[in-house]
Structure formats: C-alpha cells, structure tokens
Write a protein that holds these residues in place. Structure first.
Motif, PDB file in Angstrom:
ATOM      1  N   SER A   7      12.878  -0.960  -7.528  1.00  0.00           N
ATOM      2  CA  SER A   7      12.371  -2.136  -6.806  1.00  0.00           C
ATOM      3  C   SER A   7      13.422  -3.230  -6.669  1.00  0.00           C
ATOM      4  O   SER A   7      13.479  -3.918  -5.647  1.00  0.00           O
ATOM      5  CB  SER A   7      11.161  -2.727  -7.531  1.00  0.00           C
ATOM      6  OG  SER A   7      10.140  -1.785  -7.559  1.00  0.00           O
TER       7      SER A   7
ATOM      8  N   VAL B 213       1.813  -6.484   0.722  1.00  0.00           N
ATOM      9  CA  VAL B 213       2.409  -5.161   0.557  1.00  0.00           C
ATOM     10  C   VAL B 213       2.195  -4.748  -0.892  1.00  0.00           C
ATOM     11  O   VAL B 213       2.639  -5.432  -1.809  1.00  0.00           O
ATOM     12  CB  VAL B 213       3.923  -5.180   0.881  1.00  0.00           C
ATOM     13  CG1 VAL B 213       4.593  -3.885   0.441  1.00  0.00           C
ATOM     14  CG2 VAL B 213       4.148  -5.408   2.374  1.00  0.00           C
TER      15      VAL B 213
ATOM     16  N   PHE C 189       5.263  -1.787  -3.866  1.00  0.00           N
ATOM     17  CA  PHE C 189       6.585  -2.026  -3.271  1.00  0.00           C
ATOM     18  C   PHE C 189       7.595  -0.958  -3.723  1.00  0.00           C
ATOM     19  O   PHE C 189       8.434  -0.506  -2.934  1.00  0.00           O
ATOM     20  CB  PHE C 189       7.068  -3.428  -3.648  1.00  0.00           C
ATOM     21  CG  PHE C 189       8.378  -3.812  -3.041  1.00  0.00           C
ATOM     22  CD1 PHE C 189       8.510  -3.977  -1.671  1.00  0.00           C
ATOM     23  CD2 PHE C 189       9.503  -4.009  -3.844  1.00  0.00           C
ATOM     24  CE1 PHE C 189       9.727  -4.338  -1.103  1.00  0.00           C
ATOM     25  CE2 PHE C 189      10.727  -4.366  -3.285  1.00  0.00           C
ATOM     26  CZ  PHE C 189      10.834  -4.534  -1.914  1.00  0.00           C
TER      27      PHE C 189
ATOM     28  N   LYS D  82       7.317   1.962  -1.607  1.00  0.00           N
ATOM     29  CA  LYS D  82       7.805   1.685  -0.242  1.00  0.00           C
ATOM     30  C   LYS D  82       9.328   1.760  -0.194  1.00  0.00           C
ATOM     31  O   LYS D  82       9.888   2.400   0.698  1.00  0.00           O
ATOM     32  CB  LYS D  82       7.335   0.300   0.226  1.00  0.00           C
ATOM     33  CG  LYS D  82       5.828   0.177   0.361  1.00  0.00           C
ATOM     34  CD  LYS D  82       5.322   0.973   1.551  1.00  0.00           C
ATOM     35  CE  LYS D  82       3.810   1.042   1.602  1.00  0.00           C
ATOM     36  NZ  LYS D  82       3.154   1.748   0.493  1.00  0.00           N
ATOM     37  N   VAL D  83      10.013   1.121  -1.158  1.00  0.00           N
ATOM     38  CA  VAL D  83      11.481   1.181  -1.104  1.00  0.00           C
ATOM     39  C   VAL D  83      11.987   2.543  -1.580  1.00  0.00           C
ATOM     40  O   VAL D  83      13.121   2.924  -1.277  1.00  0.00           O
ATOM     41  CB  VAL D  83      12.158   0.018  -1.873  1.00  0.00           C
ATOM     42  CG1 VAL D  83      11.874  -1.303  -1.186  1.00  0.00           C
ATOM     43  CG2 VAL D  83      11.746  -0.017  -3.332  1.00  0.00           C
TER      44      VAL D  83
ATOM     45  N   SER E 298      11.449   2.092  10.143  1.00  0.00           N
ATOM     46  CA  SER E 298      11.281   1.329   8.906  1.00  0.00           C
ATOM     47  C   SER E 298      10.128   1.852   8.057  1.00  0.00           C
ATOM     48  O   SER E 298       9.678   1.144   7.154  1.00  0.00           O
ATOM     49  CB  SER E 298      11.110  -0.153   9.236  1.00  0.00           C
ATOM     50  OG  SER E 298      10.157  -0.324  10.263  1.00  0.00           O
TER      51      SER E 298
ATOM     52  N   LEU F  72       7.013   0.443   4.976  1.00  0.00           N
ATOM     53  CA  LEU F  72       7.166  -1.008   4.803  1.00  0.00           C
ATOM     54  C   LEU F  72       7.116  -1.721   6.151  1.00  0.00           C
ATOM     55  O   LEU F  72       6.373  -2.699   6.320  1.00  0.00           O
ATOM     56  CB  LEU F  72       8.481  -1.333   4.077  1.00  0.00           C
ATOM     57  CG  LEU F  72       8.689  -2.825   3.831  1.00  0.00           C
ATOM     58  CD1 LEU F  72       7.688  -3.377   2.820  1.00  0.00           C
ATOM     59  CD2 LEU F  72      10.107  -3.133   3.365  1.00  0.00           C
TER      60      LEU F  72
ATOM     61  N   ASP G  64       9.468 -11.342   8.910  1.00  0.00           N
ATOM     62  CA  ASP G  64       8.924 -10.005   8.621  1.00  0.00           C
ATOM     63  C   ASP G  64       9.665  -8.931   9.420  1.00  0.00           C
ATOM     64  O   ASP G  64       9.977  -7.854   8.906  1.00  0.00           O
ATOM     65  CB  ASP G  64       7.418  -9.944   8.933  1.00  0.00           C
ATOM     66  CG  ASP G  64       6.593 -10.614   7.843  1.00  0.00           C
ATOM     67  OD1 ASP G  64       7.198 -11.197   6.909  1.00  0.00           O
ATOM     68  OD2 ASP G  64       5.347 -10.563   7.906  1.00  0.00           O
TER      69      ASP G  64
ATOM     70  N   GLY H 103      11.778  -5.729   7.844  1.00  0.00           N
ATOM     71  CA  GLY H 103      11.579  -4.358   8.321  1.00  0.00           C
ATOM     72  C   GLY H 103      12.881  -3.791   8.894  1.00  0.00           C
ATOM     73  O   GLY H 103      13.231  -2.628   8.659  1.00  0.00           O
TER      74      GLY H 103
ATOM     75  N   PHE I  73      15.275  -2.782   6.264  1.00  0.00           N
ATOM     76  CA  PHE I  73      14.851  -1.493   5.697  1.00  0.00           C
ATOM     77  C   PHE I  73      15.367  -0.356   6.583  1.00  0.00           C
ATOM     78  O   PHE I  73      15.981   0.610   6.110  1.00  0.00           O
ATOM     79  CB  PHE I  73      13.320  -1.420   5.572  1.00  0.00           C
ATOM     80  CG  PHE I  73      12.840  -0.152   4.909  1.00  0.00           C
ATOM     81  CD1 PHE I  73      12.903   1.064   5.577  1.00  0.00           C
ATOM     82  CD2 PHE I  73      12.351  -0.161   3.604  1.00  0.00           C
ATOM     83  CE1 PHE I  73      12.498   2.244   4.966  1.00  0.00           C
ATOM     84  CE2 PHE I  73      11.950   1.018   2.980  1.00  0.00           C
ATOM     85  CZ  PHE I  73      12.014   2.222   3.664  1.00  0.00           C
TER      86      PHE I  73
END
Ligand code: 5GP
Ligand code: MN
Ligand code: MN
Length: 488
Positions: A141, A198, A201, A204-205, A253, A256, A302, A306, A309
């Motif tokens: 994270s 979100v 996380f 997501k990453v 992306s 996320l 935002d 994205g 990412f």
C-alpha cells in the motif's frame, strides 16, 4: 436525422442546429461516413451543444458510447467533462521494441513458452492482481500510494524495477493535482481512503502490472517499417527495429480508476439533481463541472490519480514482459517505444487558446516542430502514435502531419467497434473466428477466442487508416503483424 456534408475525400462536417457555431468535423472516407449510426451522430451533436464546448471531432473509429461517442474529441476552455474520459481513466497503448529477429519466434513452441512466461507475470481478468501470478511483483500500500500520487517518477520506477529512462517515452509520465502539485493528490487520496470511497486499497494497488479483462490485451508483433525514406528515419528516432519482435499492450487504470470515475459520476449527478440543473440533452453521462469550482478540482484530482495508476501499470507491464522474454530468450533486450493514452482530458493550447481536450477513444497527434513537443526526444519527428487495429489485419505506428491542426491535434484510437458485444456473439461464428487465427498463424492464450472481440466485430481497419491518411492527419511509420495475443 443528422447529415454529414462531405468537403474532402475523407473530411466532412455536421452543421449545428440553427448554425449555432463551429460544425462538428467528421473524418472518414465514404465507406466509413455512410456507416456511422444515427445514435453516434446524435451523441456527437449533444456533446457539441453541451455547455462550454467549442469543438467536437468525430473520428473514423467512432461508435456509440456513454454520452459522447467513443472515437471523438471534445474541446472546452471552460468546462471539464468526466463522461468523455470514461470509466477506464487513461486507457492507453504502449509498445516495447525488442532486439529479437523475427525468426527467433517462428516456431510455435517458443511462442507458447513466451505466452506462459508472460501470463505468469501479468495477470488478465477482472479483479486479478499481482498476487494471483507466480512471478509477479508485490506492490504494498505504501508504494502503491506513492505510485498513484506521483506516477512514474524516478523513485517509483526504481522501487518497481522499471527503467527510469522509459519516463521520457511517455505522453505524460506523471500527473499532478488541479493546482499543479503532488500534494493536492496526496490529500485527495487520504480523503478518499478515510471516507471509504475506495476500499481495499492494498488489493487495488496490487493490480499494478496487470491487464484486466474485456478489450485489454498484450500482443506480440513483428515490426515492419514502411518502405519510405522519411518513415525509415522516423522509425530510427522512435527506436523501431524492422523485422524484429515487438510487444503491444492495451489497458488502463483497472479497479482503482473505475471506482474513482464511478464516484465522480455519482457526486456530479447528485449535484445536478440538488441544483435542479438539467443534464445536457437530458443525458446524465454528460455531467460537467465549470473549471475553478471545487467539483472540477475534485474531478481533476481523481482523474490524475487514476491516470498515474494507468501510467505505472503500463510501465510495470512492459518491465515484466521484458523479463519474460529474457527468461525464454536469454540475452535479449528491449526498449519502450512509447506510451500514449486514448481516454484522457489534457490541458493544451488549441488554436492559440488554453483548453481542456477530452479524448474519448482518440489519440493525441502532434507533428514534428510543434511547440508542445519542444525539448522532448520527439521534438523534430513528432511523437509515436500507437494504433491497434485487430490481430488479423494488424496494427500500426503513425506520426502526425500538419493536417491534424483541424482535429485539435488528434487521431482515432483503433478500428472502433462495428458490432456491439451481443450482436457480435449472435452473428459471428466461433469456428471461423478460431480458424482465422490458425490461418494467420497467430497463437492465443485463450482456448476459444472471445467472440465479441473477434476481428470482424471491429470496423475495416485498412479503410480507417485510409481515412486518417487521406485527411492528412498522420502517416504510417510501421505496421505491426501479430504473432500471439494474450486476452482474458
Ligand atoms: P477500445 O477498446 O479501447 O475502445 O479500443 C481499442 C481498439 O483496439 C479497438 O478499436 C480495436 O481496433 C483494437 N483491438 C481490440 N482488440 C484487439 C486485439 O486483440 N489486437 C489488436 N491489435 N487490436 C485490438
Ligand atoms: Mn480500457
Ligand atoms: Mn482502450
């Protein structure tokens, strides 16, 4: 009914109701122009008539999208529109040129080994991340936070094993917040995580370095430089190697970006309802925010998170793909040619004025000598334009020409869909789709090729390219001939 008036072989326009401003520019030869569906043309008109919009271009790959058509460019000096960026923020293409001669992957055994080595490192499929593959990179994270708030900076590249020099082969290697700082993105992301917009996380990453599903893909190619002296010179600057293996990637992306985009649609829709502001043409997908408002700032932040990412995702995929090639063909090397988006809004100078250029399934196309490329390695040639077509008919690398001035320095982003997914499943035949791949000696990781992704689900790519070249927007530098495809 909207009518396209032809002005040139591959250029036309749609006048606005009551001639209320600059007409919509339409790129396409007769064969393309006659086949846009009415709903797509109406979406182009709705987008053009929406508040603050000063120009709309419909490209030959245009087809119905959400609010705005996929395959269009929308310019506004005063407003930002999340719809024309879409739910896959910064969906992009990247191309890796390897120093492997084509003969080295002639036999199917080598290609099969390469497919396996790649899917062991870059997972496909909705929700899947690096933890679901044997040889992936773990992204925690903390590193993930850094990656999505600053993009492909040197320390992010170093931490992930991405060659730092690839950053200057990106249309944008980093995205900052609405005020031009990374701090804006850090505080925005903290807010997003604190308020639970979100969740998970870490998962997501953990998806950095993965393709996802649907239309996203990795494709092994043979680079074929066009036989024209200027094309050969440009190919050298791009780092393209004629008759050698290259690898084309398409993704965005992931989860996320999707959550950030959906959250923005929800927020803005609610604000429109609270304020009793009508949606443009009654379409909630055309929600917008005037620049300078807290709503616009939040959207830009935002979108930038994205976009960062997507940037790190593509570069990591390329690093992992290179590693896979090196496992199977020891001693080989590779170099990123370029990374360029087709779902993004950028602040640019258009016709002498600052404006946000929304490219919804469209690619930036800036020629050599243009000030936007000053100081970059592509200042003299123009930057590479990466256009996927379909595996059977190939893909291309192009370079912009002066004519792209009339399309807000943009071209299409591919062939574009001819058939919707359901329609493709209904009308195309699985056996002949698979036979098509066998006949072209293209391997895939799929047992059956996804029928809604079959080459014939897309428009006639050679005709799309004829449109781009006849309109004077860009010229081909190299063709990419598919040798295997990785899709979910
Ligand atoms: P998007 O899905 O981002 O709207 O469009 C990307 C473009 O990629 C499509 O318009 C189509 O021309 C192209 N495309 C889709 N699937 C493949 C594939 O497997 N290989 C290649 N080379 N191109 C593809
Ligand atoms: Mn996408
Ligand atoms: Mn895409």
């Amino acid at each position: 009914m909207n009518t396209i008036h032809k002005t040139d072989e591959a250029i036309g326009f749609i006048p606005l109701p009551n001639d209320a401003g600059k007409p919509i520019t339409v790129i396409g030869t007769d064969a393309i122009r006659d086949n846009f569906d009415e709903m797509c043309l109406q979406q182009a008109v709705n987008s053009r008539m929406a508040p603050g919009v000063t120009d709309v271009i419909l490209n030959p790959d245009g087809h119905v999208g959400y609010g705005a058509p996929i395959g269009c460019v929308m310019v506004s000096p005063t407003h930002i529109y999340p719809g024309p960026v879409g739910v896959d923020i910064k969906c992009s293409m990247s191309l890796l040129q390897l120093d492997i001669p084509e003969d080295a992957i002639l036999d199917k055994v080598t290609r099969r080994a390469l497919i396996n080595a790649i899917v062991e490192r870059t997972p496909t499929g909705a929700g899947r991340g690096q933890r679901s593959v044997k040889k992936g990179r773990r992204v925690n994270s903390e590193l993930g936070f850094l990656a999505v708030t600053e993009g492909a900076t040197e320390r992010v590249c170093d931490a992930l094993g991405i060659p730092a020099e690839w950053a200057d082969r990106c249309e944008d290697s980093t995205h900052r917040g609405h005020d031009g700082t990374y701090d804006a993105l850090r505080s925005r992301l903290e807010f997003i995580l604190d308020t639970g917009r979100v969740r998970n996380f870490g998962d997501k990453v953990g998806q950095l370095g993965s393709y996802g599903g649907g239309n996203h893909f990795g494709e092994c190619e043979i680079t074929r430089v066009v036989d024209r002296p200027s094309a050969r010179e440009t190919a050298d600057v791009f780092g393209l190697k004629d008759g050698h293996v290259s690898f084309l990637s398409h993704c965005g992306s992931r989860g996320l970006g999707n959550l950030l985009a959906q959250g923005q649609f929800r927020d803005l829709e609610k604000k429109f309802r609270d304020w009793a502001t009508p949606f443009p043409a009654g379409d909630k997908q055309l929600v917008y925010a005037p620049l300078g408002t807290p709503e616009a700032d939040a959207y830009i932040d935002d979108m930038s998170i994205g976009a960062n990412f997507a940037t790190v995702n593509h570069l990591l995929i390329n690093a992992l793909v290179l590693e896979a090639f090196q496992e199977i063909l020891p001693g080989c090397d590779g170099q990123l040619v370029y990374f360029i988006s087709h779902n993004i809004a950028r602040e640019e100078i258009v016709a002498g004025k600052k404006a946000w250029v929304h490219r919804k399934g469209a690619t930036r196309a800036v020629p050599g000598g243009h000030f936007a490329l000053a100081g970059t390695r592509f200042a003299e040639t123009g930057h590479p334009i990466l256009l996927p077509g379909n595996p059977r008919d190939g893909s291309v690398v192009m370079v912009a020409e002066g004519g792209a001035e009339r399309t807000a320095w943009s071209v299409n982003h591919g062939a574009g869909r001819r058939l919707g997914r359901k329609n493709a499943a209904r009308t195309l035949d699985q056996k002949s789709v698979d036979a098509d791949f066998d006949a072209s000696d293209i391997l895939t990781n799929c047992r059956k090729y996804p029928i809604d992704e079959a080459p014939d689900a897309y428009k006639d790519f050679p005709e799309v390219l004829r449109s781009v070249e006849a309109a004077g927007l860009a010229r081909q530098v190299a063709r990419l001939q598919a040798r295997f495809v990785i899709k979910d």
